[in-house]
Motif scaffolding. Structure first.
Motif, PDB file in Angstrom:
ATOM      1  N   GLN A   1      42.420  32.678  35.761  1.00  0.00           N
ATOM      2  CA  GLN A   1      42.127  32.563  37.105  1.00  0.00           C
ATOM      3  C   GLN A   1      42.803  33.980  37.677  1.00  0.00           C
ATOM      4  N   GLY A   2      42.028  34.367  38.626  1.00  0.00           N
ATOM      5  CA  GLY A   2      42.307  35.667  39.390  1.00  0.00           C
ATOM      6  C   GLY A   2      41.872  37.014  38.735  1.00  0.00           C
ATOM      7  N   MET A   3      40.940  36.859  37.652  1.00  0.00           N
ATOM      8  CA  MET A   3      40.550  37.861  37.001  1.00  0.00           C
ATOM      9  C   MET A   3      39.003  37.645  36.694  1.00  0.00           C
ATOM     10  N   THR A   4      38.342  38.632  36.601  1.00  0.00           N
ATOM     11  CA  THR A   4      36.900  38.488  36.410  1.00  0.00           C
ATOM     12  C   THR A   4      36.446  39.542  35.181  1.00  0.00           C
ATOM     13  N   ILE A   5      35.653  38.925  34.260  1.00  0.00           N
ATOM     14  CA  ILE A   5      35.383  39.470  32.950  1.00  0.00           C
ATOM     15  C   ILE A   5      33.778  39.717  33.011  1.00  0.00           C
ATOM     16  N   ASN A   6      33.570  41.079  32.748  1.00  0.00           N
ATOM     17  CA  ASN A   6      31.924  41.417  32.769  1.00  0.00           C
ATOM     18  C   ASN A   6      31.838  42.063  31.531  1.00  0.00           C
ATOM     19  N   GLY A   7      31.148  41.557  30.414  1.00  0.00           N
ATOM     20  CA  GLY A   7      31.017  42.315  29.241  1.00  0.00           C
ATOM     21  C   GLY A   7      32.220  42.136  28.691  1.00  0.00           C
ATOM     22  N   THR A   8      32.940  43.433  28.390  1.00  0.00           N
ATOM     23  CA  THR A   8      34.227  43.343  27.579  1.00  0.00           C
ATOM     24  C   THR A   8      35.251  43.796  28.632  1.00  0.00           C
ATOM     25  N   THR A   9      34.997  43.992  29.758  1.00  0.00           N
ATOM     26  CA  THR A   9      35.774  44.608  31.069  1.00  0.00           C
ATOM     27  C   THR A   9      36.190  43.654  31.621  1.00  0.00           C
ATOM     28  N   ALA A  10      37.714  43.320  31.706  1.00  0.00           N
ATOM     29  CA  ALA A  10      38.256  42.439  32.708  1.00  0.00           C
ATOM     30  C   ALA A  10      38.996  43.168  33.777  1.00  0.00           C
ATOM     31  N   THR A  11      38.815  42.531  34.918  1.00  0.00           N
ATOM     32  CA  THR A  11      39.335  43.309  36.205  1.00  0.00           C
ATOM     33  C   THR A  11      40.222  42.313  37.098  1.00  0.00           C
ATOM     34  N   VAL A  12      41.065  42.439  37.536  1.00  0.00           N
ATOM     35  CA  VAL A  12      42.097  41.940  38.624  1.00  0.00           C
ATOM     36  C   VAL A  12      41.200  41.563  39.911  1.00  0.00           C
ATOM     37  N   ASP A  13      41.058  40.443  40.511  1.00  0.00           N
ATOM     38  CA  ASP A  13      40.214  40.302  41.817  1.00  0.00           C
ATOM     39  C   ASP A  13      41.058  40.876  42.799  1.00  0.00           C
ATOM     40  N   LEU A  14      40.360  41.156  43.946  1.00  0.00           N
ATOM     41  CA  LEU A  14      40.651  41.785  45.370  1.00  0.00           C
ATOM     42  C   LEU A  14      40.876  40.437  46.181  1.00  0.00           C
ATOM     43  N   ARG A  15      41.995  40.903  47.102  1.00  0.00           N
ATOM     44  CA  ARG A  15      42.092  39.866  48.237  1.00  0.00           C
ATOM     45  C   ARG A  15      41.120  40.537  49.487  1.00  0.00           C
ATOM     46  N   GLU A  16      40.981  39.655  50.307  1.00  0.00           N
ATOM     47  CA  GLU A  16      39.981  39.915  51.573  1.00  0.00           C
ATOM     48  C   GLU A  16      40.325  41.419  52.130  1.00  0.00           C
ATOM     49  N   ASP A  17      41.652  41.631  52.143  1.00  0.00           N
ATOM     50  CA  ASP A  17      42.032  43.019  52.651  1.00  0.00           C
ATOM     51  C   ASP A  17      41.702  44.050  51.789  1.00  0.00           C
ATOM     52  N   GLY A  18      41.201  43.843  50.469  1.00  0.00           N
ATOM     53  CA  GLY A  18      40.862  44.911  49.714  1.00  0.00           C
ATOM     54  C   GLY A  18      42.235  45.407  48.648  1.00  0.00           C
ATOM     55  N   THR A  19      43.291  44.750  48.816  1.00  0.00           N
ATOM     56  CA  THR A  19      44.576  44.860  47.978  1.00  0.00           C
ATOM     57  C   THR A  19      44.201  44.023  46.813  1.00  0.00           C
ATOM     58  N   LEU A  20      44.772  44.214  45.875  1.00  0.00           N
ATOM     59  CA  LEU A  20      45.026  43.318  44.358  1.00  0.00           C
ATOM     60  C   LEU A  20      45.649  42.128  44.613  1.00  0.00           C
ATOM     61  N   LYS A  21      45.127  41.019  44.091  1.00  0.00           N
ATOM     62  CA  LYS A  21      45.864  39.732  43.938  1.00  0.00           C
ATOM     63  C   LYS A  21      47.094  39.812  43.205  1.00  0.00           C
ATOM     64  N   PRO A  22      48.126  39.230  43.637  1.00  0.00           N
ATOM     65  CA  PRO A  22      49.550  39.787  42.879  1.00  0.00           C
ATOM     66  C   PRO A  22      49.900  38.995  41.786  1.00  0.00           C
ATOM     67  N   LEU A  23      49.082  37.838  41.569  1.00  0.00           N
ATOM     68  CA  LEU A  23      49.612  37.011  40.525  1.00  0.00           C
ATOM     69  C   LEU A  23      48.509  36.359  39.772  1.00  0.00           C
ATOM     70  N   PRO A  24      47.600  37.129  39.100  1.00  0.00           N
ATOM     71  CA  PRO A  24      46.456  36.414  38.351  1.00  0.00           C
ATOM     72  C   PRO A  24      47.207  35.621  37.070  1.00  0.00           C
ATOM     73  N   GLU A  25      46.621  34.840  36.555  1.00  0.00           N
ATOM     74  CA  GLU A  25      46.812  34.301  35.222  1.00  0.00           C
ATOM     75  C   GLU A  25      47.120  35.244  34.200  1.00  0.00           C
ATOM     76  N   TYR A  26      47.622  34.986  33.151  1.00  0.00           N
ATOM     77  CA  TYR A  26      47.932  36.211  31.986  1.00  0.00           C
ATOM     78  C   TYR A  26      46.769  36.210  31.399  1.00  0.00           C
ATOM     79  N   LEU A  27      46.495  37.665  31.086  1.00  0.00           N
ATOM     80  CA  LEU A  27      45.256  37.773  30.264  1.00  0.00           C
ATOM     81  C   LEU A  27      45.705  38.241  28.748  1.00  0.00           C
ATOM     82  N   PHE A  28      45.007  37.730  27.786  1.00  0.00           N
ATOM     83  CA  PHE A  28      45.394  37.894  26.389  1.00  0.00           C
ATOM     84  C   PHE A  28      44.040  38.275  25.814  1.00  0.00           C
ATOM     85  N   SER A  29      44.254  39.251  24.784  1.00  0.00           N
ATOM     86  CA  SER A  29      43.100  39.772  23.803  1.00  0.00           C
ATOM     87  C   SER A  29      43.660  40.278  22.484  1.00  0.00           C
ATOM     88  N   ALA A  30      42.504  40.091  21.511  1.00  0.00           N
ATOM     89  CA  ALA A  30      42.708  40.686  20.280  1.00  0.00           C
ATOM     90  C   ALA A  30      41.539  40.909  19.589  1.00  0.00           C
TER      91      ALA A  30
END
Length: 305
Positions: free
Chosen positions: A109-138
């Motif tokens: 939650q709080g991140m978007t994955i498009n293809g193999t790229t993961a991105t932290v979501d933005l708030r309405e004011d254009g700043t990054l959300k502070p506490l997305p859930e942790y992302l893991f990969s291997a």
């Protein structure tokens, strides 16, 4: 005449013997094929002699104490994506022998994955959300063998680094604080999981600001815990902290701090960062100023948010 009869008899005998010989060879060959076929079937190790199976074990040792281990995650085998659950998962498809590429990742939650790229979501004011859930990969390359089951373990790597800033505001005016807002600039918000390459964004994250004692949004005590989780920092930019203190009379003062030197190794080791400092109100009762000397906590556990 006699010789002719003997020759004819010999020819008939040879013909019959040849037929018997051929019949015997045919029967022997048939029996051999049948026996060989039975032996071959018995030598198969699996019900899938032409393909291979894969069993995947996920290792979450890189998770922090505050992390909930994801209950589901994605398996990207070559270009096919399947959802899995549990630490041990038998891949549902049989694979052709040879090299296959596996990418394992969760979708927090709080991140978007498009293809193999993961991105932290933005708030309405254009700043990054502070506490997305942790992302893991291997990522792992597999050599699949036909008529066999390949057992592999993938070590899930934490892709977000937590930053915690413990700030105490002291002085008689501390009880007059109505609100505190904080931002940190020079932040990257994307990572290509396939190639393990971060983006080059230069964004600002709005920090989560809470009372340090019991994690509520009550600023009057002056003891604050400010935090965020980031993919990385932009090494070409400064990481500037800006804390805006709003008093009950609506007066706003600003505290700034350059955290670039404290965060310079973040991208390389992703080690959690915790800094602590105290700011005392000036004689006019306001909290304007610059923080230069943070106390670094080297051994700590981050509490769950």
């Amino acid at each position: 005449m006699k010789n002719n009869m003997e020759k004819q008899h010999t020819a008939d005998f040879q013909k019959k013997f040849s037929c018997i010989k051929k019949t015997g060879l045919f029967l022997a060959g048939t029996i051999l094929v049948l026996v060989t076929g039975c032996v071959k079937n018995d030598l198969y190790n699996t019900p899938h002699p032409e393909k291979g199976a894969v069993v995947i074990t996920t290792d979450w040792m890189d998770a922090l104490s505050e992390t909930d281990i994801p209950t589901t995650y994605n398996l990207r085998m070559d270009e096919t994506i399947k959802q899995a659950e549990g630490k041990v998962y038998s891949y549902s498809d049989l694979l052709t022998p040879g090299r296959h590429s596996l990418l394992v990742y969760n979708e927090p939650q709080g991140m978007t994955i498009n293809g193999t790229t993961a991105t932290v979501d933005l708030r309405e004011d254009g700043t990054l959300k502070p506490l997305p859930e942790y992302l893991f990969s291997a990522k792992k390359e597999l050599d699949v063998v036909q008529d066999d089951t390949l057992h592999i373990t993938v070590s899930m790597i934490r892709r977000l680094c937590p930053i915690v800033l413990n700030l105490s505001l002291t002085g008689e005016n501390a009880k007059e604080i109505a609100r505190i807002d904080a931002t940190l600039s020079g932040i990257i918000n994307s990572i290509d999981l396939q190639n393990n390459v971060t983006g080059n964004e230069n964004l600002t994250v709005t920090l989560d600001v809470q009372q340090a004692a019991n994690k509520v949004y009550d600023y009057a005590t002056g003891k604050l815990k400010m935090g965020c989780r980031v993919v990385g920092v932009n090494s070409n930019e400064h990481q500037l902290l800006t804390v805006t203190v709003t008093m009950n009379d609506s007066y706003k003062s600003t505290i700034v701090s350059d955290l670039t030197d404290y965060l310079k190794n973040l991208n390389a080791d992703m080690k959690p960062i915790e800094l602590t400092q105290t700011v005392e109100a000036l004689q006019d009762g306001h909290f304007n100023g610059t923080i230069t000397d943070w106390i670094v906590t080297d051994d700590f556990e981050i509490d769950a948010q």
